[in-house]
Design an enzyme around this catalytic site. Structure first.
Site, PDB file in Angstrom:
ATOM      1  N   ARG A 113     121.186  -0.999 -22.270  1.00 37.85           N
ATOM      2  CA  ARG A 113     122.621  -1.055 -22.534  1.00 37.85           C
ATOM      3  C   ARG A 113     122.999   0.113 -23.435  1.00 37.85           C
ATOM      4  O   ARG A 113     122.273   0.421 -24.404  1.00 37.85           O
ATOM      5  CB  ARG A 113     122.986  -2.364 -23.254  1.00 37.85           C
ATOM      6  CG  ARG A 113     123.046  -3.575 -22.359  1.00 37.85           C
ATOM      7  CD  ARG A 113     124.266  -3.546 -21.425  1.00 37.85           C
ATOM      8  NE  ARG A 113     124.373  -4.742 -20.625  1.00 37.85           N
ATOM      9  CZ  ARG A 113     123.888  -4.880 -19.389  1.00 37.85           C
ATOM     10  NH1 ARG A 113     123.254  -3.880 -18.802  1.00 37.85           N
ATOM     11  NH2 ARG A 113     124.044  -6.010 -18.729  1.00 37.85           N
TER      12      ARG A 113
ATOM     13  N   GLU B 126     131.360   2.386 -20.602  1.00 38.22           N
ATOM     14  CA  GLU B 126     131.337   2.811 -19.198  1.00 38.22           C
ATOM     15  C   GLU B 126     132.672   2.488 -18.525  1.00 38.22           C
ATOM     16  O   GLU B 126     133.250   1.436 -18.809  1.00 38.22           O
ATOM     17  CB  GLU B 126     130.188   2.083 -18.475  1.00 38.22           C
ATOM     18  CG  GLU B 126     128.839   2.509 -19.013  1.00 38.22           C
ATOM     19  CD  GLU B 126     127.689   1.628 -18.503  1.00 38.22           C
ATOM     20  OE1 GLU B 126     127.899   0.841 -17.561  1.00 38.22           O
ATOM     21  OE2 GLU B 126     126.603   1.743 -19.064  1.00 38.22           O
TER      22      GLU B 126
ATOM     23  N   HIS C 145     125.009   4.201 -14.317  1.00 39.48           N
ATOM     24  CA  HIS C 145     124.528   2.803 -14.350  1.00 39.48           C
ATOM     25  C   HIS C 145     124.056   2.363 -12.957  1.00 39.48           C
ATOM     26  O   HIS C 145     124.652   1.479 -12.336  1.00 39.48           O
ATOM     27  CB  HIS C 145     125.637   1.871 -14.882  1.00 39.48           C
ATOM     28  CG  HIS C 145     125.099   0.560 -15.387  1.00 39.48           C
ATOM     29  ND1 HIS C 145     125.638  -0.093 -16.470  1.00 39.48           N
ATOM     30  CD2 HIS C 145     124.077  -0.217 -14.960  1.00 39.48           C
ATOM     31  CE1 HIS C 145     124.969  -1.219 -16.678  1.00 39.48           C
ATOM     32  NE2 HIS C 145     124.015  -1.301 -15.763  1.00 39.48           N
TER      33      HIS C 145
HETATM   34  C1  8YV Z   1     123.709  -4.067 -12.647  1.00 42.52           C
HETATM   35  C2  8YV Z   1     123.048  -4.622 -15.108  1.00 42.52           C
HETATM   36  O1  8YV Z   1     124.008  -2.772 -12.259  1.00 42.52           O
HETATM   37  O2  8YV Z   1     121.498  -6.281 -14.515  1.00 42.52           O
HETATM   38  C3  8YV Z   1     122.291  -5.868 -15.338  1.00 42.52           C
HETATM   39  O3  8YV Z   1     122.498  -6.485 -16.396  1.00 42.52           O
HETATM   40  O4  8YV Z   1     123.769  -4.184 -15.931  1.00 42.52           O
HETATM   41  C4  8YV Z   1     122.890  -3.849 -13.856  1.00 42.52           C
HETATM   42  O5  8YV Z   1     121.588  -3.875 -13.407  1.00 42.52           O
HETATM   43  C5  8YV Z   1     124.944  -4.798 -12.617  1.00 42.52           C
HETATM   44  O6  8YV Z   1     124.836  -6.077 -13.104  1.00 42.52           O
HETATM   45  C6  8YV Z   1     125.438  -4.842 -11.176  1.00 42.52           C
HETATM   46  O7  8YV Z   1     126.456  -5.702 -11.017  1.00 42.52           O
END
Ligand code: 8YV
Length: 318
Positions: A236, A265, A283
């Protein structure tokens, strides 16, 4: 009548979208210009939410969904969901635990190799047709830093941290890590203090949850990593004090950074755009067909389980 689902972020896999639409009335909140009006219109009937790991759902939005039973996070991070509030209301929250571990670890290693071997710089060099123009081949590009054997410090020895360690170990990299406590079931050296871990590492790889670790990578840690050290973040953005990172990169106090995640972001500190010693991704660590399909299937299974009164696999509110 089909249960109504509020969708807070897009799903990129067509088969998952089709199954979702076939089983539920899907309300695409993320596409609405006037989100408040949309919630006023539909909020009272919403029984489920689908959201992304980074997007989560605020307490304010949940408060406007009186019939909400389940929040299915299409991601592994639940730091953007107010879990205490969800538990209080008996709302089930699930995440796609285990579905994206390998992809995120792959990207961490990919970012580090791209960064220390200057892959993007060399790619730009070739595309700009500079190769045949230079008298000494590769002269304008500095020699790279070897990856194999680098001392790797992993911040967060959870699923992703462990998968990163397995990969780095295959490249002959000595592995150290920090976490809330030493783990008896991993063969890597535990270093309790993050600054000390940075001092002992050629590259720090961030794989920690952000819930209680905001800004842990600050100027002190970056200076301990030092001017030969690399920072990789696939966790993060807010683990990192971004102004401190930008300053350290600008002043050559660290060697480089590979970043898939940012504090705000999709905003990225503009100063990074012109730096040759950073590799930037929007991301995308889990963004493969295979993983996003697995994640989408887990989201569908979570909704089905919760509406059937069962505990979904990946439930984080039990
Ligand atoms: C994804 C993420 O891109 O898993 C997570 O917590 O931040 C990312 O892997 C995201 O959730 C896709 O919707």
């Amino acid at each position: 009548m089909k249960p109504e689902i509020l969708q807070l972020s897009p799903i990129l896999i067509a088969s998952v979208r089709e199954k979702l639409a076939a089983t539920y009335t899907v309300r695409p909140y993320y596409e609405q210009a006037d989100k408040a009006a949309y919630l006023r219109e539909h909020g009272a009937n919403i029984r489920g939410v689908v959201t992304g790991g980074h997007t989560g759902i605020t307490r304010e939005v949940m408060a406007q969904l009186p019939k909400l039973e389940v929040v299915a996070v299409n991601g592994v991070g639940t730091d953007a969901v107010d879990l205490a509030y969800a538990r209080d209301r008996g709302i089930v929250v699930s995440a796609t635990i285990g579905a994206l571990t390998e992809d995120v670890a792959d990207l961490a290693i990919g970012l580090l190799i791209a960064n220390c071997r200057g892959l993007c710089t060399a790619d730009r060099f070739v595309r700009a047709d500079l190769w045949h123009q230079s008298k000494t081949p590769l002269a304008p590009i500095p020699l790279a830093r070897q990856f194999s054997g680098m001392r790797i410090g992993i911040v967060g020895m959870g699923r992703v941290g462990r998968a990163v360690a397995v990969r780095a170990a295959a490249f002959g990299c000595p592995i150290s890590y920090t976490d809330l406590q030493a783990m008896a079931d991993v063969p890597y050296s535990f270093v309790a203090d993050l600054v000390e871990l940075a001092r002992q590492s050629d590259a720090l790889i961030l794989a920690a949850a952000a819930d209680k670790a905001e800004g842990i990578i600050d100027a002190k840690v970056l200076d301990a990593l030092g001017d030969q050290g690399y920072l990789i973040n696939v966790a993060r953005g807010r683990l990192v004090n971004e102004p401190d990172l930008v300053a350290a990169l600008q002043q050559g106090r660290i060697a480089g950074a590979g970043l898939d995640v940012f504090v705000d972001e999709p905003r990225v500190p503009e100063a990074l755009y012109s730096m040759e010693n950073v590799v930037l991704q929007p991301h995308r660590a889990s963004a493969t067909e295979q993983t996003r399909t697995r994640m989408g299937e887990m989201v569908l299974a979570s909704l089905a389980a919760a509406f059937a009164g069962q505990q979904p696999v990946g439930c984080v509110t039990a």
